[in-house]
Scaffold this active site. Sequence first.
Site, short mmCIF file in Angstrom:
data_model
loop_
_atom_site.label_atom_id
_atom_site.label_comp_id
_atom_site.label_asym_id
_atom_site.label_seq_id
_atom_site.Cartn_x
_atom_site.Cartn_y
_atom_site.Cartn_z
N HIS A 79 42.44 -2.39 10.12
CA HIS A 79 42.72 -3.09 8.86
C HIS A 79 43.78 -2.35 8.05
CE1 HIS A 79 39.41 -0.33 7.52
NE2 HIS A 79 40.12 -0.24 6.41
N GLU A 130 41.61 -5.07 3.50
CA GLU A 130 40.69 -4.44 2.55
C GLU A 130 41.40 -4.37 1.21
OE1 GLU A 130 39.73 -0.36 3.52
OE2 GLU A 130 38.05 -0.32 2.12
#
Length: 134
Positions: A79, A130
């Site tokens: 991520h 995120e």
Amino acid sequence: MIGRLNHVAIAVPDLEAAAAQYRETLGASVGDPQDEPDHGVTVVFIELPNTKVELLYPLGDASPINGFLEKNPAGGIHHMCYEVDDILAARDKLKADGARVLGDGDPKIGAHGKPVLFLHPKDFNGCLIELEQV
Ligand code: CO
């Protein structure tokens, strides 16, 4: 809305080997492994002049990294984390725009002790995002 890139997280099949590679081959400043039981990961933080890299390794059988490493046995980018000023305002705007927030939609405390949320990769070009409030 999003600000600086806070970190890129890489799932790795061998945490010690990956940390040694960043320390010795790439010459980076590499921290010690930290267990994050709430997130099912062991993390090594790598400090770069302009951002961080996090090496992620599964902690426990229910770790979200297990499935990722099954699909990507050599490891891979897991991520990207972008900074936001107000995570609840960001969440509400994203939901209003149709993006899916993972989990129950409420921020959790992330690896840096700050509130974080994750956005569905299928809504963002295959990239798990995120958001971290800084
Ligand atoms: Co992260």
